[in-house]
Motif scaffolding. Sequence first.
Motif, PDB file in Angstrom:
ATOM      1  N   ASN A 134       0.841  -1.198   0.000  1.00 16.31           N
ATOM      2  CA  ASN A 134       0.000   0.000   0.000  1.00 16.31           C
ATOM      3  C   ASN A 134       0.879   1.252   0.000  1.00 16.31           C
ATOM      4  O   ASN A 134       1.340   1.692   1.049  1.00 16.31           O
TER       5      ASN A 134
ATOM      6  N   VAL B 249       1.913   5.192  -0.402  1.00 19.54           N
ATOM      7  CA  VAL B 249       1.259   6.398   0.114  1.00 19.54           C
ATOM      8  C   VAL B 249       1.709   7.669  -0.604  1.00 19.54           C
ATOM      9  O   VAL B 249       1.089   8.720  -0.461  1.00 19.54           O
ATOM     10  N   ASP B 250       2.801   7.548  -1.364  1.00 22.79           N
ATOM     11  CA  ASP B 250       3.307   8.734  -2.066  1.00 22.79           C
ATOM     12  C   ASP B 250       4.245   8.277  -3.186  1.00 22.79           C
ATOM     13  O   ASP B 250       4.432   7.073  -3.387  1.00 22.79           O
TER      14      ASP B 250
ATOM     15  N   THR C 255      -3.503   1.071  -3.495  1.00 21.79           N
ATOM     16  CA  THR C 255      -3.837   2.377  -2.938  1.00 21.79           C
ATOM     17  C   THR C 255      -5.088   2.214  -2.093  1.00 21.79           C
ATOM     18  O   THR C 255      -6.055   1.598  -2.516  1.00 21.79           O
TER      19      THR C 255
ATOM     20  N   THR D 298      -5.916   7.251   0.411  1.00 24.54           N
ATOM     21  CA  THR D 298      -4.844   7.796  -0.426  1.00 24.54           C
ATOM     22  C   THR D 298      -5.419   8.341  -1.738  1.00 24.54           C
ATOM     23  O   THR D 298      -5.033   9.416  -2.197  1.00 24.54           O
TER      24      THR D 298
ATOM     25  N   TRP E 210      -7.133  11.619  -1.097  1.00 20.96           N
ATOM     26  CA  TRP E 210      -6.189  12.700  -0.773  1.00 20.96           C
ATOM     27  C   TRP E 210      -5.614  13.308  -2.056  1.00 20.96           C
ATOM     28  O   TRP E 210      -5.605  14.521  -2.238  1.00 20.96           O
ATOM     29  N   TYR E 211      -5.141  12.434  -2.964  1.00 21.28           N
ATOM     30  CA  TYR E 211      -4.520  12.958  -4.192  1.00 21.28           C
ATOM     31  C   TYR E 211      -5.541  13.286  -5.275  1.00 21.28           C
ATOM     32  O   TYR E 211      -5.295  14.140  -6.120  1.00 21.28           O
TER      33      TYR E 211
ATOM     34  N   LEU F 181      -3.308  10.828  -8.763  1.00 19.50           N
ATOM     35  CA  LEU F 181      -2.525   9.724  -8.200  1.00 19.50           C
ATOM     36  C   LEU F 181      -2.064   8.782  -9.316  1.00 19.50           C
ATOM     37  O   LEU F 181      -0.881   8.402  -9.377  1.00 19.50           O
TER      38      LEU F 181
END
Length: 277
Positions: A23, A25-26, A48, A52, A55-56, A61
């Motif tokens: 998973n 995260v960035d 993801t 997540t 958020w993006y 993403l």
Amino acid sequence: MEKNLQTVLIEAKKDHFAVPAFNIVDYTSAAAVISAGEDEKTPIIMQTSTGTVKWYGAKHLAGMVAELKNSAKVPVFLHLDHCTEMDLAKECVDSGWDSIMFDGSKFPYEENVAKTREIVDYAHKKGLTVEGELGTIVGVEEEIQVDKAKLPSIDECIDFVEATGVDIFAPAIGTAHGLYSGEPKIDFDLVKEVSEKIKQPFVVHGGTGLDESTFKELVQLGASKINISTALKYAYYEGLDDYTKENGDKIAPVETEKAKYNAIKKMALYHIETFRV
Ligand SMILES: [Zn+2]
């Protein structure tokens, strides 16, 4: 045409390994797990969470990791983990994901089947694979020992896979999300039956905290996708802590990213090696 995730997982089972699903995260965590896969010549699943994605934003993403994925020297799949929202699942189908997990486990059985079927039909039109879950994989905040009675029977598993048309199957087998406070009680008999009687690859959720011999036993019994989320989060902070210990309060964001990258890559390499039997 490139192989889809289901094909890669079926091949992994034949070749006696499981594909790790981390998973991310960035950008840094995505780059780190892909680099580990390249070093070990193993396919990688970047999962993801819905948090997540929100958020993006789905398109951002997918765009952020697209070049990493496309230029990787091993097959890399972008997979949506535990999505309970139909709209978000469909948005990811339309935004560049390779595979979607629809988690209808909180719904009554018939509703779980109907909702999973809906996303299967939607995703298959675009050539994506879909993972479905049956039974309850408990979370860190809940009791960790899963009562065997709450796990699905093999007949329920067979019915669910047939009724939904999922490509990849995640039955509850007694593993849990988060960290284990006691010994996990895995129903290896169920694992064995699922592996023998259901041709769709099966997934182990809640991989973090299982010991090496448990991982190997699961892979030996046919698990071909193992999810690792919590261990990545820990590696993320370990990387940051190590950096701070060595460098005090030196302000160098790129260096802290490198420290994170190295810690996450090390964690990924450990799991890739462990998932071979
Ligand atoms: Zn899970």
